[in-house]
Each structure stands twice: as C-alpha cells, then as structure tokens.
Design a protein around this motif. Structure first.
Motif, PDB file in Angstrom:
ATOM      1  N   LYS A 151       4.594   3.816   6.254  1.00  0.00           N
ATOM      2  CA  LYS A 151       3.200   4.269   6.264  1.00  0.00           C
ATOM      3  C   LYS A 151       3.116   5.781   6.079  1.00  0.00           C
ATOM      4  O   LYS A 151       2.338   6.276   5.264  1.00  0.00           O
ATOM      5  CB  LYS A 151       2.522   3.861   7.577  1.00  0.00           C
ATOM      6  CG  LYS A 151       1.067   4.240   7.647  1.00  0.00           C
ATOM      7  CD  LYS A 151       0.401   4.021   8.987  1.00  0.00           C
ATOM      8  CE  LYS A 151       0.948   2.993   9.884  1.00  0.00           C
ATOM      9  NZ  LYS A 151       0.248   2.864  11.159  1.00  0.00           N
ATOM     10  N   PHE A 152       3.932   6.514   6.813  1.00  0.00           N
ATOM     11  CA  PHE A 152       3.884   7.972   6.736  1.00  0.00           C
ATOM     12  C   PHE A 152       4.412   8.481   5.399  1.00  0.00           C
ATOM     13  O   PHE A 152       3.874   9.429   4.833  1.00  0.00           O
ATOM     14  CB  PHE A 152       4.647   8.594   7.903  1.00  0.00           C
ATOM     15  CG  PHE A 152       4.113   8.161   9.245  1.00  0.00           C
ATOM     16  CD1 PHE A 152       2.755   7.994   9.461  1.00  0.00           C
ATOM     17  CD2 PHE A 152       4.970   7.903  10.288  1.00  0.00           C
ATOM     18  CE1 PHE A 152       2.257   7.592  10.691  1.00  0.00           C
ATOM     19  CE2 PHE A 152       4.482   7.499  11.534  1.00  0.00           C
ATOM     20  CZ  PHE A 152       3.124   7.343  11.728  1.00  0.00           C
ATOM     21  N   GLU A 153       5.450   7.836   4.867  1.00  0.00           N
ATOM     22  CA  GLU A 153       5.972   8.219   3.553  1.00  0.00           C
ATOM     23  C   GLU A 153       4.934   7.964   2.468  1.00  0.00           C
ATOM     24  O   GLU A 153       4.744   8.790   1.572  1.00  0.00           O
ATOM     25  CB  GLU A 153       7.245   7.434   3.241  1.00  0.00           C
ATOM     26  CG  GLU A 153       8.440   7.850   4.050  1.00  0.00           C
ATOM     27  CD  GLU A 153       9.638   6.949   3.821  1.00  0.00           C
ATOM     28  OE1 GLU A 153       9.583   6.052   2.941  1.00  0.00           O
ATOM     29  OE2 GLU A 153      10.650   7.134   4.522  1.00  0.00           O
ATOM     30  N   THR A 154       4.261   6.826   2.552  1.00  0.00           N
ATOM     31  CA  THR A 154       3.247   6.481   1.563  1.00  0.00           C
ATOM     32  C   THR A 154       2.086   7.461   1.622  1.00  0.00           C
ATOM     33  O   THR A 154       1.595   7.915   0.585  1.00  0.00           O
ATOM     34  CB  THR A 154       2.746   5.039   1.797  1.00  0.00           C
ATOM     35  OG1 THR A 154       3.863   4.145   1.739  1.00  0.00           O
ATOM     36  CG2 THR A 154       1.734   4.635   0.753  1.00  0.00           C
ATOM     37  N   ALA A 155       1.646   7.809   2.825  1.00  0.00           N
ATOM     38  CA  ALA A 155       0.556   8.776   2.965  1.00  0.00           C
ATOM     39  C   ALA A 155       0.951  10.122   2.367  1.00  0.00           C
ATOM     40  O   ALA A 155       0.148  10.760   1.677  1.00  0.00           O
ATOM     41  CB  ALA A 155       0.181   8.935   4.431  1.00  0.00           C
ATOM     42  N   ALA A 156       2.191  10.542   2.586  1.00  0.00           N
ATOM     43  CA  ALA A 156       2.661  11.810   2.023  1.00  0.00           C
ATOM     44  C   ALA A 156       2.668  11.751   0.497  1.00  0.00           C
ATOM     45  O   ALA A 156       2.278  12.709  -0.172  1.00  0.00           O
ATOM     46  CB  ALA A 156       4.050  12.145   2.555  1.00  0.00           C
ATOM     47  N   GLU A 157       3.097  10.614  -0.063  1.00  0.00           N
ATOM     48  CA  GLU A 157       3.107  10.445  -1.515  1.00  0.00           C
ATOM     49  C   GLU A 157       1.690  10.496  -2.086  1.00  0.00           C
ATOM     50  O   GLU A 157       1.492  10.933  -3.213  1.00  0.00           O
ATOM     51  CB  GLU A 157       3.765   9.123  -1.896  1.00  0.00           C
ATOM     52  CG  GLU A 157       5.256   9.097  -1.666  1.00  0.00           C
ATOM     53  CD  GLU A 157       5.863   7.729  -1.871  1.00  0.00           C
ATOM     54  OE1 GLU A 157       5.156   6.820  -2.375  1.00  0.00           O
ATOM     55  OE2 GLU A 157       7.040   7.558  -1.530  1.00  0.00           O
ATOM     56  N   LEU A 158       0.715  10.048  -1.300  1.00  0.00           N
ATOM     57  CA  LEU A 158      -0.681  10.069  -1.746  1.00  0.00           C
ATOM     58  C   LEU A 158      -1.344  11.421  -1.503  1.00  0.00           C
ATOM     59  O   LEU A 158      -2.514  11.608  -1.819  1.00  0.00           O
ATOM     60  CB  LEU A 158      -1.471   8.961  -1.027  1.00  0.00           C
ATOM     61  CG  LEU A 158      -1.088   7.540  -1.404  1.00  0.00           C
ATOM     62  CD1 LEU A 158      -1.812   6.545  -0.500  1.00  0.00           C
ATOM     63  CD2 LEU A 158      -1.409   7.261  -2.859  1.00  0.00           C
ATOM     64  N   GLY A 159      -0.601  12.340  -0.919  1.00  0.00           N
ATOM     65  CA  GLY A 159      -1.129  13.678  -0.693  1.00  0.00           C
ATOM     66  C   GLY A 159      -1.992  13.811   0.544  1.00  0.00           C
ATOM     67  O   GLY A 159      -2.851  14.687   0.619  1.00  0.00           O
ATOM     68  N   ARG A 206     -11.600   4.363   2.802  1.00  0.00           N
ATOM     69  CA  ARG A 206     -10.949   4.404   1.494  1.00  0.00           C
ATOM     70  C   ARG A 206      -9.546   5.025   1.615  1.00  0.00           C
ATOM     71  O   ARG A 206      -8.603   4.573   0.969  1.00  0.00           O
ATOM     72  CB  ARG A 206     -11.794   5.193   0.512  1.00  0.00           C
ATOM     73  CG  ARG A 206     -11.094   5.421  -0.811  1.00  0.00           C
ATOM     74  CD  ARG A 206     -11.996   6.102  -1.820  1.00  0.00           C
ATOM     75  NE  ARG A 206     -12.130   5.164  -2.908  1.00  0.00           N
ATOM     76  CZ  ARG A 206     -13.253   4.815  -3.484  1.00  0.00           C
ATOM     77  NH1 ARG A 206     -14.379   5.343  -3.106  1.00  0.00           N
ATOM     78  NH2 ARG A 206     -13.268   3.960  -4.466  1.00  0.00           N
ATOM     79  N   VAL A 207      -9.391   6.046   2.442  1.00  0.00           N
ATOM     80  CA  VAL A 207      -8.087   6.706   2.622  1.00  0.00           C
ATOM     81  C   VAL A 207      -7.121   5.760   3.324  1.00  0.00           C
ATOM     82  O   VAL A 207      -5.996   5.552   2.868  1.00  0.00           O
ATOM     83  CB  VAL A 207      -8.244   8.021   3.420  1.00  0.00           C
ATOM     84  CG1 VAL A 207      -6.891   8.593   3.807  1.00  0.00           C
ATOM     85  CG2 VAL A 207      -9.048   9.032   2.632  1.00  0.00           C
ATOM     86  N   ASN A 208      -7.549   5.181   4.438  1.00  0.00           N
ATOM     87  CA  ASN A 208      -6.675   4.263   5.162  1.00  0.00           C
ATOM     88  C   ASN A 208      -6.358   3.035   4.316  1.00  0.00           C
ATOM     89  O   ASN A 208      -5.234   2.531   4.339  1.00  0.00           O
ATOM     90  CB  ASN A 208      -7.305   3.845   6.489  1.00  0.00           C
ATOM     91  CG  ASN A 208      -7.274   4.956   7.503  1.00  0.00           C
ATOM     92  OD1 ASN A 208      -6.288   5.652   7.633  1.00  0.00           O
ATOM     93  ND2 ASN A 208      -8.368   5.141   8.214  1.00  0.00           N
ATOM     94  N   GLY A 209      -7.326   2.552   3.560  1.00  0.00           N
ATOM     95  CA  GLY A 209      -7.099   1.406   2.681  1.00  0.00           C
ATOM     96  C   GLY A 209      -6.110   1.721   1.579  1.00  0.00           C
ATOM     97  O   GLY A 209      -5.301   0.868   1.196  1.00  0.00           O
ATOM     98  N   SER A 210      -6.167   2.946   1.070  1.00  0.00           N
ATOM     99  CA  SER A 210      -5.211   3.348   0.031  1.00  0.00           C
ATOM    100  C   SER A 210      -3.789   3.343   0.567  1.00  0.00           C
ATOM    101  O   SER A 210      -2.861   2.882  -0.113  1.00  0.00           O
ATOM    102  CB  SER A 210      -5.547   4.744  -0.494  1.00  0.00           C
ATOM    103  OG  SER A 210      -6.766   4.740  -1.176  1.00  0.00           O
ATOM    104  N   VAL A 211      -3.617   3.841   1.766  1.00  0.00           N
ATOM    105  CA  VAL A 211      -2.279   3.858   2.368  1.00  0.00           C
ATOM    106  C   VAL A 211      -1.773   2.428   2.525  1.00  0.00           C
ATOM    107  O   VAL A 211      -0.660   2.103   2.108  1.00  0.00           O
ATOM    108  CB  VAL A 211      -2.280   4.602   3.725  1.00  0.00           C
ATOM    109  CG1 VAL A 211      -0.934   4.455   4.422  1.00  0.00           C
ATOM    110  CG2 VAL A 211      -2.627   6.066   3.531  1.00  0.00           C
ATOM    111  N   GLY A 212      -2.590   1.561   3.091  1.00  0.00           N
ATOM    112  CA  GLY A 212      -2.180   0.170   3.271  1.00  0.00           C
ATOM    113  C   GLY A 212      -1.929  -0.541   1.953  1.00  0.00           C
ATOM    114  O   GLY A 212      -0.965  -1.294   1.807  1.00  0.00           O
ATOM    115  N   GLY A 213      -2.781  -0.300   0.975  1.00  0.00           N
ATOM    116  CA  GLY A 213      -2.618  -0.933  -0.334  1.00  0.00           C
ATOM    117  C   GLY A 213      -1.337  -0.518  -1.026  1.00  0.00           C
ATOM    118  O   GLY A 213      -0.624  -1.351  -1.594  1.00  0.00           O
ATOM    119  N   TYR A 214      -1.025   0.769  -0.982  1.00  0.00           N
ATOM    120  CA  TYR A 214       0.209   1.240  -1.602  1.00  0.00           C
ATOM    121  C   TYR A 214       1.436   0.777  -0.831  1.00  0.00           C
ATOM    122  O   TYR A 214       2.498   0.560  -1.421  1.00  0.00           O
ATOM    123  CB  TYR A 214       0.200   2.754  -1.759  1.00  0.00           C
ATOM    124  CG  TYR A 214      -0.552   3.185  -3.002  1.00  0.00           C
ATOM    125  CD1 TYR A 214       0.049   3.130  -4.253  1.00  0.00           C
ATOM    126  CD2 TYR A 214      -1.858   3.622  -2.919  1.00  0.00           C
ATOM    127  CE1 TYR A 214      -0.642   3.503  -5.392  1.00  0.00           C
ATOM    128  CE2 TYR A 214      -2.563   3.995  -4.051  1.00  0.00           C
ATOM    129  CZ  TYR A 214      -1.946   3.940  -5.293  1.00  0.00           C
ATOM    130  OH  TYR A 214      -2.640   4.291  -6.417  1.00  0.00           O
TER     131      TYR A 214
END
Length: 72
Positions: free
Chosen positions: A22-30, A45-53
C-alpha cells in the motif's frame, strides 16, 4: 453461512506485506507520507487509486507466477 468480512486478511502473515505494498503504491502515485496521513482527510478518489493499483499489481504478479515467471 459463515459471517465473514471481505476486509479480513485470510493469511495473517500477509498483513505486513499488504501494508508495505500500500505504501509503495501510494509513493509510486506521488502521494507523499501516505502512511502518516489520516485516510479520512483524503478524497475517496485518492484512496481508491491506491487500492486499485494495488489490485492491478497483485494481478500482474499472479499472472507472472502462472506463466512460470516469464513476462509477455
């Protein structure tokens, strides 16, 4: 019928790996300092993007494992 929550982690040893993903994905999304933020203050939308990725990455990993570790 068993009463289960869809958010239950079925393999307890996977909990830390999922948190790290989760934390790695959030970092990749900026998204800076995602692990220190109160998630209720972030737009859905931000939390959904993290979960989706996260799901996208897990599916790619599973496909890679099913292909014997080779990429297409």
């Amino acid at each position: 019928m068993a009463n289960t929550n869809s958010n239950d982690v079925l393999v307890s040893s996977a909990r830390n790996a999922l948190e790290q993903l989760k934390f790695e994905t959030a970092a990749e999304l900026g998204i800076p300092n995602y692990n220190q933020q109160y998630k209720g203050d972030l737009p859905s939308r931000v939390n959904g993007s993290v979960g989706g990725y996260m799901v996208k990455k897990m599916i790619a990993l599973a496909e890679q494992q099913l292909n014997g570790g080779t990429t297409r």
